[in-house]
Design a protein around this motif. Sequence first.
Motif, short mmCIF file in Angstrom:
data_model
loop_
_atom_site.label_atom_id
_atom_site.label_comp_id
_atom_site.label_asym_id
_atom_site.label_seq_id
_atom_site.Cartn_x
_atom_site.Cartn_y
_atom_site.Cartn_z
N THR A 10 0.86 -1.20 -0.05
CA THR A 10 -0.05 0.07 0.05
C THR A 10 0.87 1.22 -0.25
O THR A 10 2.10 1.33 0.36
CB THR A 10 -0.87 -0.01 1.27
N ASP A 12 0.81 3.78 1.77
CA ASP A 12 1.20 4.05 3.48
C ASP A 12 2.30 3.31 3.80
O ASP A 12 3.55 3.77 4.42
CB ASP A 12 0.13 3.89 4.45
N ALA A 16 6.11 4.47 4.72
CA ALA A 16 6.96 3.94 6.05
C ALA A 16 8.10 3.41 5.69
O ALA A 16 9.25 4.02 6.29
CB ALA A 16 6.03 3.06 6.87
N CYS A 84 -7.67 2.59 0.15
CA CYS A 84 -6.40 3.19 -0.11
C CYS A 84 -5.92 2.88 -1.48
O CYS A 84 -6.18 1.84 -2.08
CB CYS A 84 -5.45 2.91 0.87
#
Length: 128
Positions: A10, A12, A16, A84
Amino acid sequence: MSTFAVFGMTADVALAEARKTTKTTRPNPKPNSPPLELSVGEWNLAVRERADKIMRGEKVRQLSQMFDAPQYAEQFIELMRKQCVCRDLKIRAKAALADAKGKPIINAKTKAPKVGWIDYQSDATKAA
């Protein structure tokens, strides 16, 4: 026994990972000089570029906790696609690993079959 999980990537998770792996310095063009520090704006740009590269790549991560049944993993995938930006979402099952001939791979130290993640195909996928 929890044996199913969703793997994929994803935006996100990519961001990260990019934050963890992007360096805060760049090489100095002068020989034998210390590296130059990146400004916050330069570092943020480098992080975004790295996250985009990760999203275009093939590496996947485990995105969900382990589930008891594959239908729960399928529901998780549906929710992820709605919420997402994601790619390569797959259900994998924990099972004994086998070689190309179908024989189980045995751990030399413990003499037990090696256990790992394999792609799960539902009955609907097998029939198609």
